[in-house]
Design a protein around this motif. Structure first.
Motif, PDB file in Angstrom:
ATOM      1  N   HIS A 111       0.460  -1.161   0.233  1.00  0.00           N
ATOM      2  CA  HIS A 111       0.542  -0.280  -0.222  1.00  0.00           C
ATOM      3  C   HIS A 111       0.890   1.231   0.276  1.00  0.00           C
ATOM      4  O   HIS A 111       0.312   1.889  -0.597  1.00  0.00           O
ATOM      5  CB  HIS A 111      -0.607   0.275   1.614  1.00  0.00           C
ATOM      6  CG  HIS A 111      -1.898   0.902   1.381  1.00  0.00           C
ATOM      7  ND1 HIS A 111      -2.755   1.235   0.138  1.00  0.00           N
ATOM      8  CD2 HIS A 111      -2.427   2.088   2.006  1.00  0.00           C
ATOM      9  CE1 HIS A 111      -3.411   2.381   0.240  1.00  0.00           C
ATOM     10  NE2 HIS A 111      -3.380   2.608   1.733  1.00  0.00           N
ATOM     11  N   SER A 112       2.101   1.388   0.657  1.00  0.00           N
ATOM     12  CA  SER A 112       2.707   2.365   1.025  1.00  0.00           C
ATOM     13  C   SER A 112       4.282   2.627  -0.541  1.00  0.00           C
ATOM     14  O   SER A 112       4.545   3.123  -0.349  1.00  0.00           O
ATOM     15  CB  SER A 112       3.707   2.588   2.101  1.00  0.00           C
ATOM     16  OG  SER A 112       4.545   1.130   2.137  1.00  0.00           O
ATOM     17  N   THR A 113       4.166   0.897  -1.129  1.00  0.00           N
ATOM     18  CA  THR A 113       4.752   1.492  -2.461  1.00  0.00           C
ATOM     19  C   THR A 113       4.764   0.766  -3.732  1.00  0.00           C
ATOM     20  O   THR A 113       5.041   0.391  -4.574  1.00  0.00           O
ATOM     21  CB  THR A 113       6.092  -0.092  -2.024  1.00  0.00           C
ATOM     22  OG1 THR A 113       6.416  -0.083  -0.960  1.00  0.00           O
ATOM     23  CG2 THR A 113       7.064   0.164  -2.867  1.00  0.00           C
ATOM     24  N   ARG A 114       3.686   1.907  -3.681  1.00  0.00           N
ATOM     25  CA  ARG A 114       2.900   1.843  -4.984  1.00  0.00           C
ATOM     26  C   ARG A 114       3.498   2.540  -5.898  1.00  0.00           C
ATOM     27  O   ARG A 114       3.215   2.564  -7.918  1.00  0.00           O
ATOM     28  CB  ARG A 114       1.240   2.554  -5.235  1.00  0.00           C
ATOM     29  CG  ARG A 114       0.353   1.708  -4.548  1.00  0.00           C
ATOM     30  CD  ARG A 114      -0.706   2.643  -4.049  1.00  0.00           C
ATOM     31  NE  ARG A 114      -0.667   3.450  -2.828  1.00  0.00           N
ATOM     32  CZ  ARG A 114      -1.640   4.963  -2.271  1.00  0.00           C
ATOM     33  NH1 ARG A 114      -2.760   4.653  -2.578  1.00  0.00           N
ATOM     34  NH2 ARG A 114      -1.327   4.998  -1.331  1.00  0.00           N
ATOM     35  N   PHE A 115       5.103   3.440  -5.959  1.00  0.00           N
ATOM     36  CA  PHE A 115       5.241   4.201  -7.447  1.00  0.00           C
ATOM     37  C   PHE A 115       6.736   3.335  -6.720  1.00  0.00           C
ATOM     38  O   PHE A 115       7.329   3.158  -5.743  1.00  0.00           O
ATOM     39  CB  PHE A 115       5.008   5.547  -6.826  1.00  0.00           C
ATOM     40  CG  PHE A 115       3.645   6.006  -7.249  1.00  0.00           C
ATOM     41  CD1 PHE A 115       3.469   5.791  -8.829  1.00  0.00           C
ATOM     42  CD2 PHE A 115       2.710   6.147  -6.358  1.00  0.00           C
ATOM     43  CE1 PHE A 115       2.211   6.291  -8.876  1.00  0.00           C
ATOM     44  CE2 PHE A 115       1.140   6.571  -6.043  1.00  0.00           C
ATOM     45  CZ  PHE A 115       1.126   6.485  -7.586  1.00  0.00           C
ATOM     46  N   CYS A 116       7.351   3.811  -7.758  1.00  0.00           N
ATOM     47  CA  CYS A 116       8.646   3.561  -7.631  1.00  0.00           C
ATOM     48  C   CYS A 116       9.680   4.918  -7.107  1.00  0.00           C
ATOM     49  O   CYS A 116      10.083   6.119  -7.260  1.00  0.00           O
ATOM     50  CB  CYS A 116       9.683   3.047  -8.959  1.00  0.00           C
ATOM     51  SG  CYS A 116      12.016   3.381  -8.601  1.00  0.00           S
ATOM     52  N   SER A 117      10.699   4.405  -6.036  1.00  0.00           N
ATOM     53  CA  SER A 117      11.429   5.667  -5.084  1.00  0.00           C
ATOM     54  C   SER A 117      12.584   6.421  -6.189  1.00  0.00           C
ATOM     55  O   SER A 117      13.058   6.586  -5.611  1.00  0.00           O
ATOM     56  CB  SER A 117      12.167   4.761  -3.652  1.00  0.00           C
ATOM     57  OG  SER A 117      12.654   3.659  -4.508  1.00  0.00           O
ATOM     58  N   PHE A 118      13.154   4.939  -6.918  1.00  0.00           N
ATOM     59  CA  PHE A 118      13.350   5.154  -7.819  1.00  0.00           C
ATOM     60  C   PHE A 118      13.228   6.785  -8.786  1.00  0.00           C
ATOM     61  O   PHE A 118      14.217   7.790  -9.560  1.00  0.00           O
ATOM     62  CB  PHE A 118      14.604   4.631  -8.870  1.00  0.00           C
ATOM     63  CG  PHE A 118      15.207   3.787  -7.652  1.00  0.00           C
ATOM     64  CD1 PHE A 118      16.786   3.929  -6.949  1.00  0.00           C
ATOM     65  CD2 PHE A 118      14.573   2.780  -7.344  1.00  0.00           C
ATOM     66  CE1 PHE A 118      17.191   3.360  -6.637  1.00  0.00           C
ATOM     67  CE2 PHE A 118      15.584   1.249  -6.316  1.00  0.00           C
ATOM     68  CZ  PHE A 118      16.819   1.759  -6.119  1.00  0.00           C
ATOM     69  N   CYS A 119      12.156   6.042  -9.929  1.00  0.00           N
ATOM     70  CA  CYS A 119      11.993   7.247 -10.911  1.00  0.00           C
ATOM     71  C   CYS A 119      10.612   7.797 -11.268  1.00  0.00           C
ATOM     72  O   CYS A 119      10.131   8.520 -11.706  1.00  0.00           O
ATOM     73  CB  CYS A 119      12.153   6.764 -12.175  1.00  0.00           C
ATOM     74  SG  CYS A 119      11.013   4.699 -12.424  1.00  0.00           S
ATOM     75  N   GLY A 120       9.564   7.432  -9.292  1.00  0.00           N
ATOM     76  CA  GLY A 120       8.540   7.979  -9.240  1.00  0.00           C
ATOM     77  C   GLY A 120       7.514   7.140 -10.189  1.00  0.00           C
ATOM     78  O   GLY A 120       6.123   7.328  -9.814  1.00  0.00           O
ATOM     79  N   THR A 121       7.876   6.060 -11.382  1.00  0.00           N
ATOM     80  CA  THR A 121       6.254   5.598 -12.183  1.00  0.00           C
ATOM     81  C   THR A 121       5.812   4.568 -11.214  1.00  0.00           C
ATOM     82  O   THR A 121       6.300   4.146  -9.932  1.00  0.00           O
ATOM     83  CB  THR A 121       7.310   4.275 -12.854  1.00  0.00           C
ATOM     84  OG1 THR A 121       8.261   5.293 -14.073  1.00  0.00           O
ATOM     85  CG2 THR A 121       6.551   3.567 -14.141  1.00  0.00           C
TER      86      THR A 121
END
Length: 272
Positions: A111-121
């Motif tokens: 639920h808290s990792t819906r977007f890549c922390s490297f590029c935001g995708t």
């Protein structure tokens, strides 16, 4: 093992008599008559739009989800109620604790990792592992696990217990803390006890481990013997620490926690 959340396929192919269904909100698990939800209750909530981040993990054979904000689960016609996950642990066997603990940690992480922390995708399910995948920068993102130690310090027939400033105030528990970069688990034990109560310990021995999804810890349990020093509580961390005779214990953490096992096994009980 992998995750699935595309339920346009035949959902019956995932489900058998051993499949478990877990719904969480913060530190609560939703139960019916003290047990995790049935298949019909889980999908009734899903069909009503009350669940989000719904997924299935094939290697462990469970469905997990987060209850949507303001969703009418409690008090609904399904007779579902929220139970603190620690209380749920104290009432169930090791298999139920394993599955509910993993489901809680994975559900919260997804639920808290819906977007890549490297590029935001936006992330997708890995087709190979219990992981998330970034389709743009090709990163595979695995669940985060934070190792911590929990230690029962003994002095002859006495054990050291503490009440923590930022945890459940009425319980007396073992000393614990997160392992820092570069440390061994044993070094963490020595440092945390010195920081929190000003004592030196010796004969540090590993006893057991427990997944503790509050939010994503792996607790490594130790015993250690008192060596020297006087109790000096760390401000902001320890409200009170003191020695207790093994035959005169205060209120301690409930069954289902490794702290309970450490304390009761030293005081004549069985390490469950």
């Amino acid at each position: 093992m992998a995750f699935f959340n595309d339920f346009s396929t035949d959902i019956e192919s995932f489900i058998n008599d051993d499949t478990r269904f877990f719904v969480f909100r913060d530190r609560d698990i939703f139960v019916k008559n003290g047990e995790s939800l049935s298949r019909s209750d889980f999908f009734a909530l899903k069909d009503a739009g009350a669940l989000k981040s719904v997924f299935y993990e094939d290697g462990y054979n469970y469905f997990g989800a987060v209850l949507a904000e303001n969703a009418p689960a409690e008090g609904s016609s399904l007779s579902i109620e929220a139970m603190n996950l620690r209380e749920y642990f104290s009432l169930h066997d090791k298999k139920a604790i394993l599955l509910s603990s993993r489901a809680k940690g994975i559900t919260q992480w997804r639920h808290s990792t819906r977007f890549c922390s490297f590029c935001g995708t936006a992330t997708e399910n890995s087709k190979t592992f219990s992981a998330l995948y970034c389709p743009k920068c090709k990163k595979e993102i695995f669940p985060r696990i934070e190792p911590a130690t929990i230690t029962l310090v003994t002095r002859g027939d006495e054990i050291l217990l503490a009440r923590h400033e930022r945890r459940i105030q009425h319980l007396w528990a073992c000393l614990s803390g997160f392992i820092e970069m570069g440390e061994t688990a044993e070094q963490c034990v020595e440092r945390e006890i010195m920081e929190e109560v000003g004592l030196r310990v010796k004969n540090i021995k590993y006893r057991a481990s427990q997944s503790w999804s509050f939010p994503n810890q792996l607790m490594l349990a130790f015993t250690a013997e008192y060596e020297s020093g006087e109790i000096r509580e760390q401000a902001g961390e320890i409200a009170k620490a003191r020695w207790f005779h093994r035959d005169a214990l205060p209120e301690i953490p409930p069954k289902g926690s490794v702290a309970y096992n450490l304390i009761t096994s030293y005081c004549g009980g069985k390490f469950d």
